[in-house]
Design a protein around this motif. Structure first.
Motif, mmCIF file in Angstrom:
data_model
loop_
_atom_site.group_PDB
_atom_site.id
_atom_site.type_symbol
_atom_site.label_atom_id
_atom_site.label_comp_id
_atom_site.label_asym_id
_atom_site.label_seq_id
_atom_site.Cartn_x
_atom_site.Cartn_y
_atom_site.Cartn_z
ATOM 1 N N SER A 136 37.880 46.212 35.066
ATOM 2 C CA SER A 136 38.431 46.793 36.293
ATOM 3 C C SER A 136 38.404 48.309 36.190
ATOM 4 O O SER A 136 38.339 48.881 35.099
ATOM 5 N N ARG A 137 38.450 48.977 37.359
ATOM 6 C CA ARG A 137 38.543 50.434 37.366
ATOM 7 C C ARG A 137 39.960 50.897 37.718
ATOM 8 O O ARG A 137 40.208 52.081 37.825
ATOM 9 N N PHE A 138 40.886 49.936 37.897
ATOM 10 C CA PHE A 138 42.245 50.266 38.304
ATOM 11 C C PHE A 138 43.255 49.951 37.208
ATOM 12 O O PHE A 138 43.206 48.869 36.592
ATOM 13 N N THR A 139 44.182 50.863 36.973
ATOM 14 C CA THR A 139 45.334 50.586 36.115
ATOM 15 C C THR A 139 46.583 51.183 36.754
ATOM 16 O O THR A 139 46.515 52.160 37.502
ATOM 17 N N CYS A 140 47.717 50.581 36.446
ATOM 18 C CA CYS A 140 49.012 51.074 36.914
ATOM 19 C C CYS A 140 49.979 51.022 35.744
ATOM 20 O O CYS A 140 50.338 49.925 35.282
ATOM 21 N N ASN A 141 50.355 52.178 35.238
ATOM 22 C CA ASN A 141 51.235 52.265 34.062
ATOM 23 C C ASN A 141 50.729 51.404 32.912
ATOM 24 O O ASN A 141 51.503 50.708 32.237
ATOM 25 N N GLY A 142 49.420 51.409 32.722
ATOM 26 C CA GLY A 142 48.815 50.675 31.619
ATOM 27 C C GLY A 142 48.435 49.247 31.940
ATOM 28 O O GLY A 142 47.733 48.591 31.145
ATOM 29 N N THR A 143 48.865 48.731 33.086
ATOM 30 C CA THR A 143 48.533 47.359 33.493
ATOM 31 C C THR A 143 47.238 47.356 34.297
ATOM 32 O O THR A 143 47.094 48.132 35.257
#
Length: 381
Positions: free
Chosen positions: A132-139
């Motif tokens: 994936s190219r997306f992360t949110c706070n490491g997730t």
């Protein structure tokens, strides 16, 4: 641009769990890899397909949370990965949830517009390299239909993006990315509605209203628009419907019985199911002409739903078929639809009910659940 090759921090609407509201989060969007394009999303409209997934009814079991929804967007190319030649930074583009690789068996055939170039990853929420190219706070966050345009920035495979006229208003033509093209093309390309024919359209969201518009453009004489929301009647008639029917007005009488009576007993020439409801699919089928009717299934139904019909009902010549993305090939045809809009040959403005901020997206989907608005467009800062 000075952000090329770097991760970008931005806002996005994240679906952490099915049957939960979207959550506005700060995310990291990685730079594009080979064959990929990173886009600054300018506008994105709400679609029932997003709502189906929010409601826990994805049409492919590989779709998993957390993910970033949105597939009806428009934006500007921020940067491109190695090997990308179709677009360059600064180009105005529409992402394509139905890609066009021009290399697979389907793309080389004139029998279909359904590209198989991203079959292995399109619904897994990953790019072609399995990440994936997306992360949110490491997730890690999953992509949605190769688009994920409920994010201020997104990364898309180059086969899933098309360059459009830079003069086109992105907050209008974003609706071409799904709703307008899907319904309009179902009438024009898939069913091939003939001049002077009779049609019935089930469901008057943006897709159904676009099908009405397509039937009118094709020269249909009779266009029956069907919806349980009486507020849809005025817009349907403005766009081209000659009659509006509300199934609730006929008590226990099936709507197909009503349409058969309206059409002299045999049914109408073309029917379009634009809801994604198994019962309505059946009604649309039995509303089509007994000998030559074409029933076009356009709406997306849940994976577990089935429809039963009497096979004998097909023997005389009825056709029961589907339409994906209105039969359009994204890279070839979406820019042409944009030009039709620019030339005032395609109505989009009447489909857009309101412009909203990303933070208001849940309220927009609530209104869609209530059947009040056709499309709400998120305009990013």
């Amino acid at each position: 641009m000075d952000t090329a090759g770097k991760s970008i921090t931005c806002k996005a609407a994240v679906l952490w769990e099915f049957n939960k509201p979207l959550s506005i989060e700060t995310i990291e969007v990685a730079p594009p890899k080979a064959g990929e394009v990173r886009i600054k999303v300018v506008a994105n409209s709400t679609c029932h397909s997003d709502l189906h997934v929010m409601n826990g009814m994805p049409w492919d079991k590989r779709m998993q949370c957390p993910l970033i929804l949105g597939h009806e967007g428009a934006g500007i190319v921020e940067s491109v990965g190695a090997g990308v030649t179709d677009v360059q930074p600064g180009d105005h583009v529409i992402p394509l949830w139905n890609p066009q690789c021009r290399k697979c068996e389907n793309c080389k055939s004139n029998r279909t517009n359904v590209c198989s170039g991203l079959d292995d990853t399109h619904y897994t929420g990953l790019m072609t390299d399995g990440t994936s190219r997306f992360t949110c706070n490491g997730t890690v966050l999953n992509h949605f239909m190769g688009c994920s345009t409920f994010s201020e920035y997104t990364v898309i495979c180059d086969m899933a993006v098309c360059k459009i006229n830079p003069e086109a208003p992105l907050d209008k033509v974003c609706v071409i990315g799904c709703g307008i093209s899907t319904g309009y093309g179902a009438a024009i390309n898939s069913a091939k509605v003939k001049e002077g024919s009779s049609c019935a359209v089930f469901g008057l969201g943006a897709v159904g209203l676009s099908a009405v518009m397509g039937c009118k453009a094709a020269g249909a004489k009779t266009i029956i628009a069907i919806d349980i929301n009486p507020d849809k009647a005025q817009l349907a008639k403005k766009i081209g419907a000659t009659k509006f029917l509300n199934p609730k007005d006929f008590g226990d009488t099936p709507i197909e019985t009503v349409i058969l009576k309206e059409s002299g007993g045999n049914g109408v020439d073309y029917t379009f199911e634009c809801i994604g409801n198994a019962a309505t699919v059946k009604s649309a089928f039995y509303s089509s002409h007994k000998a030559w009717g074409v029933c076009e299934v356009v709406g997306i139904t849940a994976l577990t739903k089935e429809v039963s019909i009497i096979p004998l009902a097909l023997v005389a010549g009825r056709k029961w078929q589907g339409s994906l993305f209105g039969g359009y090939r994204g890279k070839d045809d979406v820019p042409k639809l944009v030009e039709q809009y620019m030339n005032k040959e395609l109505n989009i403005d009447d489909f857009i009910s309101q412009n909203i901020k990303l933070e208001e997206v849940n309220e927009a989907f609530d209104l869609m659940r209530e059947g009040k608005f056709a499309r709400s467009v998120v305009k990013y800062d």
